[in-house]
Design a protein around this motif. Structure first.
Motif, PDB file in Angstrom:
ATOM      1  N   VAL A 203       0.846  -0.869   0.271  1.00 45.63           N
ATOM      2  CA  VAL A 203      -0.501  -0.044  -0.305  1.00 45.63           C
ATOM      3  C   VAL A 203       1.274   1.439  -0.097  1.00 45.63           C
ATOM      4  O   VAL A 203       2.217   1.312   0.781  1.00 45.63           O
ATOM      5  CB  VAL A 203      -1.082  -0.271   1.172  1.00 45.63           C
ATOM      6  CG1 VAL A 203      -1.426   1.649   0.909  1.00 45.63           C
ATOM      7  CG2 VAL A 203      -1.907  -1.284   1.350  1.00 45.63           C
ATOM      8  N   SER A 204       0.658   2.279  -0.795  1.00 44.27           N
ATOM      9  CA  SER A 204       0.934   3.555  -1.386  1.00 44.27           C
ATOM     10  C   SER A 204       0.273   4.901  -0.523  1.00 44.27           C
ATOM     11  O   SER A 204      -1.002   4.972  -1.525  1.00 44.27           O
ATOM     12  CB  SER A 204       2.413   3.301  -1.447  1.00 44.27           C
ATOM     13  OG  SER A 204       1.823   3.173  -3.399  1.00 44.27           O
ATOM     14  N   GLY A 205       1.303   5.567  -0.834  1.00 41.35           N
ATOM     15  CA  GLY A 205       1.142   6.874  -0.823  1.00 41.35           C
ATOM     16  C   GLY A 205       1.453   8.026  -1.710  1.00 41.35           C
ATOM     17  O   GLY A 205       2.286   8.185  -1.809  1.00 41.35           O
ATOM     18  N   HIS A 206       0.146   8.334  -2.329  1.00 44.30           N
ATOM     19  CA  HIS A 206       0.569   9.561  -3.680  1.00 44.30           C
ATOM     20  C   HIS A 206       0.081  10.751  -3.095  1.00 44.30           C
ATOM     21  O   HIS A 206      -0.953  11.000  -3.224  1.00 44.30           O
ATOM     22  CB  HIS A 206      -0.050   8.323  -4.733  1.00 44.30           C
ATOM     23  CG  HIS A 206       0.332   9.642  -6.128  1.00 44.30           C
ATOM     24  ND1 HIS A 206       1.617   9.115  -7.128  1.00 44.30           N
ATOM     25  CD2 HIS A 206      -0.213  11.221  -6.844  1.00 44.30           C
ATOM     26  CE1 HIS A 206       1.634   9.810  -8.034  1.00 44.30           C
ATOM     27  NE2 HIS A 206       0.029  11.262  -7.400  1.00 44.30           N
ATOM     28  N   PHE A 207       1.151  11.738  -2.275  1.00 41.54           N
ATOM     29  CA  PHE A 207       0.087  13.175  -1.753  1.00 41.54           C
ATOM     30  C   PHE A 207       0.450  14.256  -2.951  1.00 41.54           C
ATOM     31  O   PHE A 207       2.231  14.326  -3.470  1.00 41.54           O
ATOM     32  CB  PHE A 207       0.401  13.219  -0.976  1.00 41.54           C
ATOM     33  CG  PHE A 207       0.230  12.043  -0.264  1.00 41.54           C
ATOM     34  CD1 PHE A 207      -1.310  11.393   0.242  1.00 41.54           C
ATOM     35  CD2 PHE A 207       0.422  11.543   0.922  1.00 41.54           C
ATOM     36  CE1 PHE A 207      -1.599  11.076   1.099  1.00 41.54           C
ATOM     37  CE2 PHE A 207       0.805  10.172   1.361  1.00 41.54           C
ATOM     38  CZ  PHE A 207      -0.889   9.592   1.719  1.00 41.54           C
ATOM     39  N   HIS A 208      -0.446  14.946  -3.730  1.00 45.43           N
ATOM     40  CA  HIS A 208      -0.350  16.462  -4.072  1.00 45.43           C
ATOM     41  C   HIS A 208      -0.227  17.536  -3.325  1.00 45.43           C
ATOM     42  O   HIS A 208      -0.955  16.659  -2.088  1.00 45.43           O
ATOM     43  CB  HIS A 208      -1.255  16.448  -5.152  1.00 45.43           C
ATOM     44  CG  HIS A 208      -1.024  15.637  -6.565  1.00 45.43           C
ATOM     45  ND1 HIS A 208      -0.165  16.589  -8.035  1.00 45.43           N
ATOM     46  CD2 HIS A 208      -0.902  14.645  -6.868  1.00 45.43           C
ATOM     47  CE1 HIS A 208       0.162  15.152  -8.582  1.00 45.43           C
ATOM     48  NE2 HIS A 208       0.348  14.482  -8.037  1.00 45.43           N
ATOM     49  N   ASP A 209       1.008  18.602  -3.073  1.00 46.64           N
ATOM     50  CA  ASP A 209       1.141  19.286  -2.421  1.00 46.64           C
ATOM     51  C   ASP A 209       0.343  20.800  -1.970  1.00 46.64           C
ATOM     52  O   ASP A 209       0.620  21.305  -1.656  1.00 46.64           O
ATOM     53  CB  ASP A 209       2.097  19.345  -1.902  1.00 46.64           C
ATOM     54  CG  ASP A 209       3.515  19.821  -0.229  1.00 46.64           C
ATOM     55  OD1 ASP A 209       2.203  19.636   0.583  1.00 46.64           O
ATOM     56  OD2 ASP A 209       3.602  20.471  -0.458  1.00 46.64           O
ATOM     57  N   THR A 210      -0.682  20.096  -2.694  1.00 48.66           N
ATOM     58  CA  THR A 210      -1.777  21.815  -3.332  1.00 48.66           C
ATOM     59  C   THR A 210      -2.153  22.408  -2.173  1.00 48.66           C
ATOM     60  O   THR A 210      -1.680  24.400  -2.242  1.00 48.66           O
ATOM     61  CB  THR A 210      -3.690  21.519  -3.984  1.00 48.66           C
ATOM     62  OG1 THR A 210      -2.675  19.967  -4.635  1.00 48.66           O
ATOM     63  CG2 THR A 210      -3.962  22.038  -5.104  1.00 48.66           C
ATOM     64  N   TYR A 211      -2.449  21.844  -0.856  1.00 46.59           N
ATOM     65  CA  TYR A 211      -2.645  22.880   0.505  1.00 46.59           C
ATOM     66  C   TYR A 211      -2.001  22.136   1.299  1.00 46.59           C
ATOM     67  O   TYR A 211      -1.988  22.977   2.700  1.00 46.59           O
ATOM     68  CB  TYR A 211      -3.938  22.230   0.654  1.00 46.59           C
ATOM     69  CG  TYR A 211      -5.712  22.439  -0.306  1.00 46.59           C
ATOM     70  CD1 TYR A 211      -6.236  23.994   0.256  1.00 46.59           C
ATOM     71  CD2 TYR A 211      -5.432  22.029  -0.964  1.00 46.59           C
ATOM     72  CE1 TYR A 211      -7.071  24.741  -0.231  1.00 46.59           C
ATOM     73  CE2 TYR A 211      -6.605  23.014  -1.880  1.00 46.59           C
ATOM     74  CZ  TYR A 211      -7.202  24.098  -1.720  1.00 46.59           C
ATOM     75  OH  TYR A 211      -8.087  24.165  -2.576  1.00 46.59           O
ATOM     76  N   GLY A 212      -0.756  22.114   0.778  1.00 46.95           N
ATOM     77  CA  GLY A 212       0.260  22.075   2.072  1.00 46.95           C
ATOM     78  C   GLY A 212       0.405  21.342   2.635  1.00 46.95           C
ATOM     79  O   GLY A 212       0.702  20.980   3.780  1.00 46.95           O
ATOM     80  N   GLN A 213      -0.460  19.724   3.239  1.00 51.08           N
ATOM     81  CA  GLN A 213      -0.750  19.233   3.853  1.00 51.08           C
ATOM     82  C   GLN A 213      -0.063  17.818   3.423  1.00 51.08           C
ATOM     83  O   GLN A 213       0.094  16.655   4.402  1.00 51.08           O
ATOM     84  CB  GLN A 213      -1.990  18.728   3.533  1.00 51.08           C
ATOM     85  CG  GLN A 213      -3.345  20.246   3.719  1.00 51.08           C
ATOM     86  CD  GLN A 213      -2.551  20.330   4.971  1.00 51.08           C
ATOM     87  OE1 GLN A 213      -2.774  19.632   6.409  1.00 51.08           O
ATOM     88  NE2 GLN A 213      -2.706  21.425   5.159  1.00 51.08           N
TER      89      GLN A 213
END
Ligand code: HMG
Ligand code: MG
Length: 304
Positions: A203-213
């Motif tokens: 399982v992995s996470g793929h996070f765009h940082d649009t809101y700095g989170q």
């Protein structure tokens, strides 16, 4: 629960560059892959075999794959939305393919021009043929924390797609926050649903940082024991079908945090910063990575 080592998948050459309006040459893309593997990345998402009418920047997919000097122990992955994509990808010898679905119907339509159910039907033979060829199969579940067209996306909607992906033989499940609206508790709730059906290592996470989170969300996943994360060197990227979404969390920033936590990755931060400076220079701008910028400034001060 916090893992002692983490695998970072650099998706910069694909997710990072796919949204760039200015053409980036195949030679520059190949050099970026080389710099990433020299920095110690062991998983690199190189390109996508999608329609060149939809994503012109990835039209040189085969040329880029052919130009890479492969390093043993590095896994090179590519996106394949359908059998046509897989057929084009197979001769280029990817180690892994990615089928990319969505937890939101609206995004599925805009991104791959079909419903969630139709997409899974299309993915089924892709997964089957890839696995028969000994290629690992990963699924990305886009808009798992929110959708630019639909708005809210629930954990139930995420789990529905997780189950469908598992059912067609996908081996790894990536939870993707395409527009970067997720916050730690909500991310944990979505991750929990993936972990009900896939083992921790898959399982992995793929996070765009649009809101700095993104870093907070990664930390929230680390607390659950998640050990694989996508990130994009120099913080490049965005999705052409998610207007306003900024890049993935920068690999340099994630690495800086993991180093501080004493979590092993096998990646050399200085070389990674160089890779980020290289591709940012090609694009004619400064790296978006906070750690990258800070370390480049520090170097300049030391040199002066
Ligand atoms: P479609 O128009 O429904 O497909 O597009 P079609 O089967 O009707 O075919 C139409 C034309 O496309 C035909 O060509 C096909 O040959 C061609 P024509 O006869 O008009 O000349 N075609 C292809 N060409 C090359 N490679 C292919 C392919 N398939 C058909 N694989 C399709 C459906 C999926 C192809 C299209 O919607 C598409 O390419 N979408 C691109 C979506 C994309 O790349 N989005 C960005 C990546 S996803 C992302 O960034 C999110 C992620 O990072 C996670 C996150 O952050 O959420 C993964
Ligand atoms: Mg993405």
């Amino acid at each position: 629960m916090i893992p002692s080592s983490v695998t970072l998948v650099d998706v910069g050459p694909r997710d990072g560059l796919q949204n760039e309006k200015q053409p980036v040459s195949a030679a520059h893309k190949i050099e970026l892959v080389h710099r990433l593997q020299d920095a110690g990345l062991r998983e690199i998402e190189v390109t996508s075999f999608v329609s060149p009418k939809w994503v012109p920047q990835m039209a040189d997919n085969a040329e880029v794959m052919a130009g890479i000097r492969r390093r043993p122990g590095v896994r090179y992955s590519v996106l394949t939305p359908n059998l046509k994509g897989l057929e084009a990808a197979l001769p280029t010898r990817p180690d892994e393919i990615v089928v990319f679905g969505a937890a939101s119907e609206a995004f599925s339509q805009r991104n791959i021009n079909c419903s969630i159910a139709e997409s899974v039907e299309r993915f089924a033979p892709v997964v089957q043929q890839a696995r028969a060829a000994g290629i690992k199969v990963r699924a990305a579940i886009s808009c798992a924390l929110g959708c630019p067209y639909q708005g809210e996306v629930s954990a139930d909607e995420v789990e529905k797609v997780v189950v469908l992906m598992k059912g067609i033989g996908v081996e790894h499940c990536g939870i993707a926050d395409t527009i970067g609206v997720g916050t730690p508790k909500r991310v944990q709730a979505a991750m929990e649903r993936a972990l009900k059906h896939f083992p921790l290592a898959e399982v992995s996470g793929h996070f765009h940082d649009t809101y700095g989170q993104a870093l907070a969300n990664i930390y929230a996943c680390l607390e659950m024991g998640v050990q694989v994360f996508d990130a994009s060197v120099a913080g490049l990227g965005g999705c052409p079908y998610a207007k306003g979404a900024t890049g993935n969390v920068a690999t340099e920033d994630v690495l800086f945090m993991l180093n501080g936590l004493g979590i092993a990755t096998g990646i050399d931060l200085d070389k990674l910063v160089d890779a980020g400076a290289f591709i940012s220079g090609v694009l004619g701008r400064a790296p978006i990575s906070r750690a990258g910028k800070a370390l480049l400034t520090k170097r300049e001060k030391v040199a002066a």
